[in-house]
Design a protein around this motif. Structure first.
Motif, mmCIF file in Angstrom:
data_model
loop_
_atom_site.group_PDB
_atom_site.id
_atom_site.type_symbol
_atom_site.label_atom_id
_atom_site.label_comp_id
_atom_site.label_asym_id
_atom_site.label_seq_id
_atom_site.Cartn_x
_atom_site.Cartn_y
_atom_site.Cartn_z
ATOM 1 N N THR A 252 34.979 4.869 72.393
ATOM 2 C CA THR A 252 34.279 3.589 72.560
ATOM 3 C C THR A 252 33.319 3.648 73.736
ATOM 4 N N ALA A 253 33.811 4.153 74.874
ATOM 5 C CA ALA A 253 32.989 4.187 76.079
ATOM 6 C C ALA A 253 31.800 5.131 75.933
ATOM 7 N N SER A 254 31.972 6.210 75.161
ATOM 8 C CA SER A 254 30.865 7.145 74.978
ATOM 9 C C SER A 254 29.868 6.660 73.934
ATOM 10 N N THR A 255 30.275 5.698 73.110
ATOM 11 C CA THR A 255 29.398 5.187 72.055
ATOM 12 C C THR A 255 28.559 4.015 72.529
ATOM 13 N N VAL A 256 29.161 3.090 73.283
ATOM 14 C CA VAL A 256 28.424 1.932 73.788
ATOM 15 C C VAL A 256 27.558 2.381 74.972
ATOM 16 N N PRO A 257 26.261 2.182 74.919
ATOM 17 C CA PRO A 257 25.400 2.651 76.009
ATOM 18 C C PRO A 257 25.809 2.075 77.365
ATOM 19 N N GLY A 258 26.021 2.967 78.326
ATOM 20 C CA GLY A 258 26.316 2.552 79.692
ATOM 21 C C GLY A 258 27.698 1.996 79.924
ATOM 22 N N ALA A 259 28.598 2.109 78.951
ATOM 23 C CA ALA A 259 29.928 1.520 79.100
ATOM 24 C C ALA A 259 30.733 2.232 80.180
ATOM 25 N N GLU A 260 31.623 1.459 80.823
ATOM 26 C CA GLU A 260 32.521 1.983 81.851
ATOM 27 C C GLU A 260 33.937 2.018 81.293
#
Length: 291
Positions: A252-260
């Motif tokens: 999820t974090a690697s798919t959503v741009p800029g996610a933490e």
């Protein structure tokens, strides 16, 4: 409690915290009612200045149920041939309907498990209504991700006894909760049983939960939509989640741009009371990120 009119149903909701606070909507997981975590988590968010909005998803609690639709055959859902009374996108549109009823234009989104999937769709399909997104113990729907542990699958799929046999039913659901819970933060058995009993008294509709599950399974891989999310996004996950492994949070974090990404040791597929302040602090900090 007030109700919001959505497409084909009405939704029970309530609010907690100062009307002047920044709006934050909490979206519940599979089969969970708005009273989930009513032992302090919404209050912890309100204490950090949020105007917290929560509601019963369709087919659970005091919102509209769909008994005429029956119990879906989950096997036909997997083949794409099932006729479903609603889809996960409809449940995302329900979030917008609640916001309209409350009179909120843009909000922070917080969703757990299935609620995380719903809030992902809100952030992707309704970006103008989204200030930030926090996806907790959820996933992208990527079919290549590792599966749940055998114990977690058994906990979810074991046939439940007749709920009229209160003791047997409480034993069943308490055992399932323990199997999915956090190894570092075990449940207090008596408190867990009291909470479950209160939940059953408010509403009990296993068929509704199955219809929600069918909508979840039919939604499939959301990665293409997640790549469109522009809101600041925080992904929170338990390092010891047996139902949705931590690889799902990384995806999820690697798919959503800029996610933490925040992975919490000892946390399973629940949000223990001991972590309420830590998670509320993380959400409050992240909500302050400029959109």
């Amino acid at each position: 409690m007030p109700r919001a009119a959505a497409e084909g149903c009405s939704l029970e909701y309530d609010t907690i915290g100062p009307d002047s606070g920044e709006p934050l909507v909490v979206v519940q997981g599979l089969g969970d009612q708005l009273t989930k975590r009513d032992d302090g988590f919404p209050q912890a968010l309100a204490a950090r200045g949020f105007f917290v909005i929560r509601f019963d998803n369709r087919d659970v609690g005091l919102s509209t149920h769909f008994p005429d639709a029956g119990v879906p055959d989950l096997g036909t859902v997997a083949t794409g041939s099932a006729q479903l009374p609603y889809r996960l996108e409809d449940m995302a549109a329900d979030v917008v309907a609640v916001l309209d009823a409350v009179g909120v234009d843009r909000t922070h989104l917080v969703g757990a498990s299935m609620g995380g999937m719903i809030t992902q769709l809100v952030a992707a399909d309704h970006p103008h209504r989204t200030r930030s997104l926090t996806s907790i113990m959820s996933s992208t729907g990527n079919p290549a991700l590792p599966p749940a542990t055998p114990e977690a699958i058994t906990a979810l799929t074991a046939p439940a006894p007749d709920p009229s046999d209160r003791e047997a039913y409480l034993n069943h659901v308490a055992a399932a909760a323990q199997a999915l819970g956090s190894p570092a933060y075990p449940y207090d058995e008596a408190e867990l049983r009291a909470t479950l009993l209160s939940t059953v008294h408010r509403d009990h509709d296993p068929a509704g939960t199955q219809r929600q599950l069918a909508a979840l399974l039919a939604n499939g891989d959301r990665r293409a939509k997640l790549r469109r999310i522009t809101a600041p996004t925080l992904v929170i996950h338990g390092a010891d989640d047996p139902l949705i492994p931590p690889a799902a949070a990384e995806d999820t974090a690697s798919t959503v741009p800029g996610a933490e990404l925040l992975v919490i040791p000892g946390m399973g597929h629940n949000l223990p009371r001991e972590l309420y302040d830590r998670v509320a602090d993380a959400i409050a900090r992240f909500a302050a990120t400029p959109a």
